[in-house]
Design an enzyme around this catalytic site. Structure first.
Site, PDB file in Angstrom:
ATOM      1  N   LYS A   1     -24.907  46.807  38.989  1.00  0.00           N
ATOM      2  CA  LYS A   1     -23.577  47.415  39.075  1.00  0.00           C
ATOM      3  C   LYS A   1     -23.470  48.352  40.275  1.00  0.00           C
ATOM      4  O   LYS A   1     -22.552  48.229  41.091  1.00  0.00           O
ATOM      5  CB  LYS A   1     -23.268  48.209  37.786  1.00  0.00           C
TER       6      LYS A   1
ATOM      7  N   ARG B   1     -18.436  52.051  27.522  1.00  0.00           N
ATOM      8  CA  ARG B   1     -19.691  51.468  27.090  1.00  0.00           C
ATOM      9  C   ARG B   1     -19.759  51.326  25.580  1.00  0.00           C
ATOM     10  O   ARG B   1     -20.717  50.789  25.060  1.00  0.00           O
ATOM     11  CB  ARG B   1     -20.797  52.426  27.499  1.00  0.00           C
TER      12      ARG B   1
ATOM     13  N   ARG C   1     -37.044  50.232  40.939  1.00  0.00           N
ATOM     14  CA  ARG C   1     -35.906  50.949  41.527  1.00  0.00           C
ATOM     15  C   ARG C   1     -36.308  52.324  42.045  1.00  0.00           C
ATOM     16  O   ARG C   1     -37.067  53.054  41.435  1.00  0.00           O
ATOM     17  CB  ARG C   1     -34.789  51.118  40.510  1.00  0.00           C
TER      18      ARG C   1
ATOM     19  N   ARG D   1     -35.992  57.331  38.654  1.00  0.00           N
ATOM     20  CA  ARG D   1     -35.220  57.882  37.531  1.00  0.00           C
ATOM     21  C   ARG D   1     -36.119  58.058  36.315  1.00  0.00           C
ATOM     22  O   ARG D   1     -36.900  57.170  35.999  1.00  0.00           O
ATOM     23  CB  ARG D   1     -34.054  56.947  37.196  1.00  0.00           C
TER      24      ARG D   1
ATOM     25  N   ARG E   1     -32.624  51.059  26.362  1.00  0.00           N
ATOM     26  CA  ARG E   1     -31.279  51.018  26.963  1.00  0.00           C
ATOM     27  C   ARG E   1     -30.662  49.627  26.815  1.00  0.00           C
ATOM     28  O   ARG E   1     -29.470  49.479  26.548  1.00  0.00           O
ATOM     29  CB  ARG E   1     -31.360  51.405  28.442  1.00  0.00           C
TER      30      ARG E   1
HETATM   31  P1  AP5 Z   1     -28.608  48.868  40.282  1.00  0.00           P
HETATM   32  O1  AP5 Z   1     -27.546  48.439  41.201  1.00  0.00           O
HETATM   33  O2  AP5 Z   1     -29.103  50.272  40.356  1.00  0.00           O
HETATM   34  O3  AP5 Z   1     -28.225  48.467  38.769  1.00  0.00           O
HETATM   35  P2  AP5 Z   1     -27.208  49.137  37.755  1.00  0.00           P
HETATM   36  O4  AP5 Z   1     -26.568  48.026  36.985  1.00  0.00           O
HETATM   37  O5  AP5 Z   1     -26.319  50.103  38.447  1.00  0.00           O
HETATM   38  O6  AP5 Z   1     -28.273  49.840  36.806  1.00  0.00           O
HETATM   39  P3  AP5 Z   1     -28.303  51.198  36.023  1.00  0.00           P
HETATM   40  O7  AP5 Z   1     -29.700  51.282  35.456  1.00  0.00           O
HETATM   41  O8  AP5 Z   1     -27.841  52.341  36.862  1.00  0.00           O
HETATM   42  O9  AP5 Z   1     -27.337  50.959  34.872  1.00  0.00           O
HETATM   43  P4  AP5 Z   1     -27.356  51.684  33.532  1.00  0.00           P
HETATM   44  O10 AP5 Z   1     -26.128  51.148  32.946  1.00  0.00           O
HETATM   45  O11 AP5 Z   1     -28.583  51.551  32.721  1.00  0.00           O
HETATM   46  O12 AP5 Z   1     -27.397  53.228  33.945  1.00  0.00           O
HETATM   47  P5  AP5 Z   1     -26.259  54.272  34.284  1.00  0.00           P
HETATM   48  O13 AP5 Z   1     -26.660  54.954  35.521  1.00  0.00           O
HETATM   49  O14 AP5 Z   1     -24.923  53.668  34.206  1.00  0.00           O
HETATM   50  O15 AP5 Z   1     -29.848  47.863  40.497  1.00  0.00           O
HETATM   51  C1  AP5 Z   1     -31.041  48.036  39.793  1.00  0.00           C
HETATM   52  C2  AP5 Z   1     -32.256  47.685  40.718  1.00  0.00           C
HETATM   53  O16 AP5 Z   1     -32.217  46.295  41.033  1.00  0.00           O
HETATM   54  C3  AP5 Z   1     -32.235  48.425  42.050  1.00  0.00           C
HETATM   55  O17 AP5 Z   1     -33.543  48.721  42.441  1.00  0.00           O
HETATM   56  C4  AP5 Z   1     -31.606  47.410  43.024  1.00  0.00           C
HETATM   57  O18 AP5 Z   1     -32.053  47.605  44.335  1.00  0.00           O
HETATM   58  C5  AP5 Z   1     -32.070  46.094  42.437  1.00  0.00           C
HETATM   59  N1  AP5 Z   1     -31.086  45.021  42.608  1.00  0.00           N
HETATM   60  C6  AP5 Z   1     -29.723  45.127  42.472  1.00  0.00           C
HETATM   61  N2  AP5 Z   1     -29.130  43.943  42.700  1.00  0.00           N
HETATM   62  C7  AP5 Z   1     -30.129  43.056  42.966  1.00  0.00           C
HETATM   63  C8  AP5 Z   1     -30.149  41.644  43.271  1.00  0.00           C
HETATM   64  N3  AP5 Z   1     -29.014  40.911  43.334  1.00  0.00           N
HETATM   65  N4  AP5 Z   1     -31.351  41.066  43.466  1.00  0.00           N
HETATM   66  C9  AP5 Z   1     -32.498  41.779  43.386  1.00  0.00           C
HETATM   67  N5  AP5 Z   1     -32.548  43.101  43.111  1.00  0.00           N
HETATM   68  C10 AP5 Z   1     -31.373  43.739  42.897  1.00  0.00           C
HETATM   69  O19 AP5 Z   1     -26.424  55.260  33.033  1.00  0.00           O
HETATM   70  C11 AP5 Z   1     -27.560  56.042  32.873  1.00  0.00           C
HETATM   71  C12 AP5 Z   1     -27.486  56.819  31.581  1.00  0.00           C
HETATM   72  O20 AP5 Z   1     -26.346  57.699  31.592  1.00  0.00           O
HETATM   73  C13 AP5 Z   1     -27.299  56.000  30.300  1.00  0.00           C
HETATM   74  O21 AP5 Z   1     -28.514  55.503  29.806  1.00  0.00           O
HETATM   75  C14 AP5 Z   1     -26.652  57.023  29.379  1.00  0.00           C
HETATM   76  O22 AP5 Z   1     -27.606  57.922  28.867  1.00  0.00           O
HETATM   77  C15 AP5 Z   1     -25.730  57.761  30.316  1.00  0.00           C
HETATM   78  N6  AP5 Z   1     -24.396  57.149  30.373  1.00  0.00           N
HETATM   79  C16 AP5 Z   1     -23.825  56.546  31.452  1.00  0.00           C
HETATM   80  N7  AP5 Z   1     -22.598  56.075  31.142  1.00  0.00           N
HETATM   81  C17 AP5 Z   1     -22.394  56.375  29.847  1.00  0.00           C
HETATM   82  C18 AP5 Z   1     -21.310  56.138  28.949  1.00  0.00           C
HETATM   83  N8  AP5 Z   1     -20.200  55.493  29.335  1.00  0.00           N
HETATM   84  N9  AP5 Z   1     -21.431  56.572  27.673  1.00  0.00           N
HETATM   85  C19 AP5 Z   1     -22.544  57.227  27.260  1.00  0.00           C
HETATM   86  N10 AP5 Z   1     -23.597  57.493  28.059  1.00  0.00           N
HETATM   87  C20 AP5 Z   1     -23.531  57.064  29.346  1.00  0.00           C
END
Ligand code: AP5
Length: 222
Positions: free
Chosen positions: A18, A94, A129, A158, A169
């Site tokens: 994402k 979410r 990552r 992270r 997660r």
């Molecule tokens: P990346 O682009 O970082 O993936 P992402 O989908 O953004 O992953 P996240 O882990 O950030 O998502 P998440 O939903 O778990 O965490 P969030 O920050 O939203 O890519 C991942 C890796 O793969 C990178 O190294 C990248 O380089 C690589 N990559 C990307 N694309 C690729 C490709 N095509 N090919 C190969 N490699 C690739 O949330 C974190 C925490 O915040 C949650 O756990 C929760 O505690 C809290 N939180 C956030 N939102 C909410 C909500 N709405 N409600 C409640 N709690 C929330």
């Protein structure tokens, strides 16, 4: 043009890409990127009240309570730039409750994108990552290593990117996803996220360009 700007939601499992796709979408479409993960991490690192509350949930790989996240998102969405340039909501809603909160405020996207990536790949992406705390850019030790030693030296991991926490997660994501998707079933577009990032973006790019074109068409009479 009098056309309203694009409103996009992007969802998918942890590490489905994402954040990576959002960087590219923002470059091309100029939308305001609202990532609840990024907003929460910023609150944590500046030690605010929200950050202190959110920290334990995030570090455990659990969801932060709906009220906290919803207040943060609706405040950000109401700012002028989001209204003028359009928005790209990443990682929210979410849960079913979060989706309902937006529905009640009549906040709806033009399109709801889901990135599909198999579980094994997700784990590997999280473990490798790294984030650049200076630019906010996302790297991966194998897939996208940084260009310079200087950047490499300052990259951080992270706290929720351990194998165990990623699995938790992912489980939480799977538990909630159907209920969230049901709210947006008519706007749903699935994209295969298990391809090189440029290939994934090419599909998202043409998808969004089409949505934008459709918005520009005058409404049909009758
Ligand atoms: P990346 O682009 O970082 O993936 P992402 O989908 O953004 O992953 P996240 O882990 O950030 O998502 P998440 O939903 O778990 O965490 P969030 O920050 O939203 O890519 C991942 C890796 O793969 C990178 O190294 C990248 O380089 C690589 N990559 C990307 N694309 C690729 C490709 N095509 N090919 C190969 N490699 C690739 O949330 C974190 C925490 O915040 C949650 O756990 C929760 O505690 C809290 N939180 C956030 N939102 C909410 C909500 N709405 N409600 C409640 N709690 C929330």
């Amino acid at each position: 043009s009098v056309t309203e700007p694009l409103k996009v939601m992007i969802s998918g499992a942890p590490a489905s890409g994402k954040g990576t796709q959002c960087e590219l979408i923002v470059q091309k479409f100029g939308l305001v990127h609202i990532s609840t993960g990024d907003l929460l991490r910023a609150e944590v690192s500046s030690g605010t009240e929200i950050g202190n509350k959110a920290k334990e949930y995030m570090n455990a790989g659990r969801l932060v309570p709906d009220e906290i996240v919803t207040a943060m998102v609706t405040t950000r969405l109401s700012r002028a730039d989001a209204k003028e340039k359009g928005w790209l909501l990443d990682g929210y809603p979410r849960t079913f409750t979060q989706a309902q909160s937006l529905e009640e405020l009549n906040i709806k996207p033009d399109v709801y994108i889901v990135l599909d990536v198999p579980d094994e790949t997700l784990i590997d992406r999280c473990i490798g990552r790294r984030l650049d705390p200076v630019t906010g850019k996302i790297y991966h030790l194998k897939n996208f290593p940084p260009d310079t030693e200087e950047i490499k030296a300052r990259l951080v991991t992270r706290p929720d990117d351990t194998e165990e926490k990623v699995k938790s997660r992912l489980e939480i994501y799977k538990k909630n996803v159907e209920a969230v998707i049901s709210t947006y079933s008519k706007l749903l577009r699935r994209v295969d996220g298990n391809r090189p990032k440029e290939v994934v973006f090419k599909e998202i790019d043409s998808l969004l360009s089409q949505v934008q074109k459709d918005k520009e068409k005058p409404a049909k009479l009758g």
